[in-house]
Scaffold this motif. Structure first.
Motif, PDB file in Angstrom:
ATOM      1  N   GLU A  88       0.720  -1.193   0.041  1.00 57.51           N
ATOM      2  CA  GLU A  88      -0.103  -0.013   0.234  1.00 57.51           C
ATOM      3  C   GLU A  88       0.712   1.117  -0.187  1.00 57.51           C
ATOM      4  N   GLN A  89       2.166   1.158   0.168  1.00 56.49           N
ATOM      5  CA  GLN A  89       3.106   2.368   0.039  1.00 56.49           C
ATOM      6  C   GLN A  89       3.248   2.657  -1.658  1.00 56.49           C
ATOM      7  N   ILE A  90       3.117   3.728  -2.013  1.00 64.53           N
ATOM      8  CA  ILE A  90       3.405   4.130  -3.417  1.00 64.53           C
ATOM      9  C   ILE A  90       4.766   4.127  -3.486  1.00 64.53           C
ATOM     10  N   GLU A  91       5.328   3.473  -4.775  1.00 60.72           N
ATOM     11  CA  GLU A  91       6.818   3.348  -5.099  1.00 60.72           C
ATOM     12  C   GLU A  91       6.751   3.311  -6.645  1.00 60.72           C
ATOM     13  N   ASN A  92       8.131   3.795  -6.972  1.00 52.67           N
ATOM     14  CA  ASN A  92       8.355   3.835  -8.689  1.00 52.67           C
ATOM     15  C   ASN A  92       8.930   2.524  -9.082  1.00 52.67           C
ATOM     16  N   SER A  93       9.943   2.330  -8.346  1.00 55.12           N
ATOM     17  CA  SER A  93      10.862   1.032  -8.744  1.00 55.12           C
ATOM     18  C   SER A  93      10.709  -0.185  -7.360  1.00 55.12           C
ATOM     19  N   PRO A  94       9.826  -1.150  -7.567  1.00 56.70           N
ATOM     20  CA  PRO A  94       9.671  -2.079  -6.623  1.00 56.70           C
ATOM     21  C   PRO A  94      10.637  -3.142  -6.366  1.00 56.70           C
ATOM     22  N   ILE A  95      11.447  -3.367  -7.677  1.00 54.17           N
ATOM     23  CA  ILE A  95      12.291  -4.456  -7.580  1.00 54.17           C
ATOM     24  C   ILE A  95      13.367  -4.410  -6.346  1.00 54.17           C
ATOM     25  N   GLY A  96      13.586  -5.510  -5.668  1.00 48.40           N
ATOM     26  CA  GLY A  96      14.431  -5.558  -4.738  1.00 48.40           C
ATOM     27  C   GLY A  96      13.945  -5.092  -3.303  1.00 48.40           C
ATOM     28  N   MET A  97      12.836  -4.641  -3.186  1.00 49.14           N
ATOM     29  CA  MET A  97      12.020  -4.265  -2.114  1.00 49.14           C
ATOM     30  C   MET A  97      11.226  -5.532  -1.400  1.00 49.14           C
ATOM     31  N   GLU A  98      10.941  -5.453  -0.226  1.00 49.39           N
ATOM     32  CA  GLU A  98      10.376  -6.639   0.476  1.00 49.39           C
ATOM     33  C   GLU A  98       8.764  -6.312   0.678  1.00 49.39           C
ATOM     34  N   PRO A 133      14.189   2.294 -22.084  1.00 44.95           N
ATOM     35  CA  PRO A 133      13.825   1.141 -21.300  1.00 44.95           C
ATOM     36  C   PRO A 133      13.203   1.622 -19.983  1.00 44.95           C
ATOM     37  N   LYS A 134      12.292   0.677 -19.408  1.00 48.41           N
ATOM     38  CA  LYS A 134      11.637   0.866 -18.298  1.00 48.41           C
ATOM     39  C   LYS A 134      12.441   0.869 -16.822  1.00 48.41           C
ATOM     40  N   SER A 135      12.587   1.930 -16.286  1.00 45.70           N
ATOM     41  CA  SER A 135      13.525   1.938 -15.208  1.00 45.70           C
ATOM     42  C   SER A 135      12.943   0.974 -14.034  1.00 45.70           C
ATOM     43  N   TYR A 136      11.716   0.722 -14.042  1.00 38.28           N
ATOM     44  CA  TYR A 136      10.896  -0.083 -13.239  1.00 38.28           C
ATOM     45  C   TYR A 136      11.274  -1.628 -13.291  1.00 38.28           C
ATOM     46  N   LEU A 137      12.011  -1.881 -14.427  1.00 42.43           N
ATOM     47  CA  LEU A 137      12.128  -3.319 -14.898  1.00 42.43           C
ATOM     48  C   LEU A 137      13.743  -3.651 -14.391  1.00 42.43           C
ATOM     49  N   GLN A 138      14.241  -2.705 -14.059  1.00 47.18           N
ATOM     50  CA  GLN A 138      15.716  -2.974 -13.914  1.00 47.18           C
ATOM     51  C   GLN A 138      16.087  -3.255 -12.469  1.00 47.18           C
ATOM     52  N   GLU A 139      17.181  -3.794 -12.355  1.00 48.38           N
ATOM     53  CA  GLU A 139      17.991  -4.128 -11.165  1.00 48.38           C
ATOM     54  C   GLU A 139      18.519  -2.860 -10.542  1.00 48.38           C
ATOM     55  N   PRO A 140      18.265  -2.400  -9.482  1.00 52.17           N
ATOM     56  CA  PRO A 140      18.680  -1.056  -8.931  1.00 52.17           C
ATOM     57  C   PRO A 140      20.359  -1.089  -8.886  1.00 52.17           C
ATOM     58  N   GLU A 141      21.056  -2.092  -8.902  1.00 46.58           N
ATOM     59  CA  GLU A 141      22.593  -2.056  -9.198  1.00 46.58           C
ATOM     60  C   GLU A 141      22.700  -2.047 -10.809  1.00 46.58           C
ATOM     61  N   GLN A 142      21.989  -2.712 -11.325  1.00 47.24           N
ATOM     62  CA  GLN A 142      22.115  -2.595 -12.812  1.00 47.24           C
ATOM     63  C   GLN A 142      21.836  -0.883 -13.510  1.00 47.24           C
ATOM     64  N   LEU A 143      20.746  -0.518 -12.886  1.00 49.21           N
ATOM     65  CA  LEU A 143      20.488   0.917 -13.043  1.00 49.21           C
ATOM     66  C   LEU A 143      21.409   1.648 -12.799  1.00 49.21           C
ATOM     67  N   GLN A 144      22.233   1.588 -11.559  1.00 50.42           N
ATOM     68  CA  GLN A 144      23.055   2.594 -11.348  1.00 50.42           C
ATOM     69  C   GLN A 144      24.374   2.524 -11.946  1.00 50.42           C
ATOM     70  N   LYS A 145      24.760   1.109 -12.627  1.00 52.00           N
ATOM     71  CA  LYS A 145      25.833   0.985 -13.139  1.00 52.00           C
ATOM     72  C   LYS A 145      25.928   1.467 -14.775  1.00 52.00           C
TER      73      LYS A 145
END
Length: 405
Positions: A137-147, A380-392
C-alpha cells in the motif's frame, strides 16, 4: 553499427506524415534522418483508406531513404481514435500471505494482473502505461529489490477500435514495414514535452491538430485521462469558407495570413480582399469580423475541454495549466486566448533535449513532436531494472543490451 541499432517513428496525421530515423548517441535518441509529406487516406487522425495511407507513408519513407539507408529494427507509430476509452486500474497480487523480495517477474505479473479485464469485442488495449506501484500500500516507482507481501501496479489502460489498429498494420505492411509499438498520439508527444514536475503537479497536454483536438491529463505523476474531439484546424478553415463563400484553400490562406485570436484595440480593423466561389469580382471582408469567425471554433474547443475535465472531476487538478501542441496552436495570441478561456497558465510545448537530439529545425518544430516522442517511447523502463544494474549502466546503457537480443 548494424541496422539493429536504429529506431524509426512514423507519425500519421490528418494533414501530414512525418518519419524519423534515429540511433543512440550521447545517451539520447539522435535523429539522423527525417522527412515529411502530405497525408492521404486519413480522416480525423485515423486511417480510413489503407491504400492511400500506404502510398503516402511510402512516399515519405522514400524521401528519408535518400539520405539514410538504414532499415531500423524498432518501428513505432501513433494512433488517434475518436472512439478511444481510457481507465486506471490497480489489481494487486499477494504472495500467499508471506513477504518476499520483489523480482522483475513479480513486477511483470503485477502489471499483467492490473491490465486484465473484460474488453468489448471491437476494441483492443494498447500497451499499459505504468504510473506507479503499490508495495504493501506504499506508493513506489521501482519496486524490484524491495520486500513486500502485496504488490500492485497502477496502470492506465487505453482501448482503441480494432479497425484503427488493423488499418495501421495493413498500411505499414503495404509499405514493407512492420510495427513494434502503437502509441496513442498525445501520449507519444508527452514523452518529450511534459516534465515529471508538471505530471506531479497536474497538467493537461492539449494538441489541436488539423482533423482533431486531443488531450491527455497527468495528475500525481501519471496519466489519468485521454480524449479525442472531432474538431481541429480544418474545422476553423471550413468556418471561414462558409462565412465568406470561398474555397477551402482560399480560406486556409486567409487563416494563415491574417488569423489571430485577439480583437482588442491593439489590432486596427481593415479590409481584406478575397475571392468568392464562382465570382470574378473583387470582394472584401473586415479583419475584426474574420477574427470573430476564427474565435468561434476555438471557443467551442475550449468548451468541450472544460466540460470533459469537469465531468472527470479533473478541472481543479491541473495546477500547472495547459501545454499546447498542434498546428492550430500556432495562430497568433493562442496562448493568451486560452489563458483567458481556461483561467490557467497556457504555454507552447518545448522539447526535452535531455532525451532527443539532432537538427534544431526538427527539435523546434511542433510538427515533429509526436514523431520525436515515439522515439522516446523506446527508453527502457526503469521499474524493470535491478537497482544495481540501473546505477551501473543507466537506462541507455541497458538499451545497448537490447541490441544483443
Amino acid at each position: 553499427m548494424s541496422d539493429l541499432d536504429f529506431f524509426a517513428s512514423v507519425d500519421v496525421g490528418s494533414s501530414k506524415i512525418a518519419v524519423l530515423i534515429a540511433n543512440i548517441e550521447d545517451n539520447k535518441f539522435h535523429v539522423i534522418g527525417h522527412a515529411s509529406g502530405p497525408s492521404s487516406g486519413v480522416k480525423n487522425g485515423a486511417i480510413v483508406n489503407v491504400e492511400g495511407a500506404a502510398k503516402a507513408i511510402q512516399n515519405v519513407i522514400d524521401k528519408v531513404n535518400k539520405n539514410c539507408k538504414h532499415k531500423p529494427k524498432f518501428i513505432d507509430i501513433n494512433v488517434t481514435d475518436l472512439h478511444l476509452s481510457s481507465r486506471n486500474q490497480n489489481r494487486p497480487i499477494s504472495f500467499n500471505g508471506r513477504t518476499k523480495i520483489i523480482t522483475q517477474e513479480d513486477t511483470l505479473q503485477a502489471i499483467q494482473n492490473s491490465s486484465a479485464g473484460a474488453l468489448a469485442t471491437n476494441k483492443k488495449n494498447l500497451d499499459p502505461i505504468v504510473n506507479h506501484f503499490t508495495v504493501d500500500e506504499q506508493i513506489e516507482n521501482s519496486p524490484i529489490g524491495m520486500e513486500a507481501a502485496v504488490l500492485g501496479a497502477e496502470v492506465h489502460l487505453i482501448s482503441v477500435s480494432n479497425q484503427a489498429i488493423n488499418n495501421i498494420s495493413h498500411s505499414l505492411r503495404a509499405s514493407d514495414l512492420g510495427v513494434d509499438k502503437i502509441i496513442l498520439d498525445p501520449i507519444a508527444s508527452s514523452m518529450v514535452c511534459v516534465s515529471q514536475d508538471d505530471k506531479n503537479t497536474g497538467v493537461c497536454l492539449l494538441d489541436i491538430g488539423a482533423g482533431t483536438s486531443k488531450l491527455s491529463v497527468f495528475v500525481k505523476g501519471g496519466v489519468v485521462f485521454n480524449q479525442v474531439f472531432d474538431i481541429g484546424g480544418n474545422t476553423i478553415t471550413q468556418c471561414i469558407a462558409q462565412a465568406y463563400d470561398t474555397s477551402f484553400d482560399d480560406a486556409e490562406e486567409l487563416k494563415k495570413t491574417y488569423g489571430t485570436l485577439q480583437t482588442d484595440s491593439t489590432i486596427k480593423d481593415r479590409l481584406i480582399k478575397f475571392k468568392k466561389i464562382g465570382s470574378t469580382e473583387d470582394h472584401y471582408l473586415s479583419l475584426h469580423e474574420l477574427i470573430l469567425v476564427i474565435e468561434k471554433p476555438y471557443k467551442e474547443i475550449c468548451t468541450m475541454v472544460k466540460r470533459s475535465l469537469k465531468k472527470e472531476k479533473l478541472d481543479r487538478a491541473i495546477k500547472s495549466g495547459f501545454i499546447l501542441l498542434g498546428g492550430a496552436c500556432k495562430i497568433k495570441y493562442c496562448e493568451n486566448f486560452l489563458l483567458k478561456e481556461f483561467r490557467a497558465r497556457s504555454r507552447m510545448a518545448k522539447i526535452n533535449e535531455d532525451l532527443v537530439s539532432g537538427d534544431m529545425k526538427i527539435l523546434n518544430n511542433l510538427s515533429y513532436f509526436s514523431a520525436l516522442g515515439l522515439l522516446a517511447c523506446n527508453t527502457p523502463k526503469s521499474y524493470l531494472q535491478e537497482p544495481e544494474q540501473l546505477q551501473k549502466s543507466g537506462l541507455f546503457g541497458t538499451m545497448q543490451e537490447l541490441f544483443k537480443l
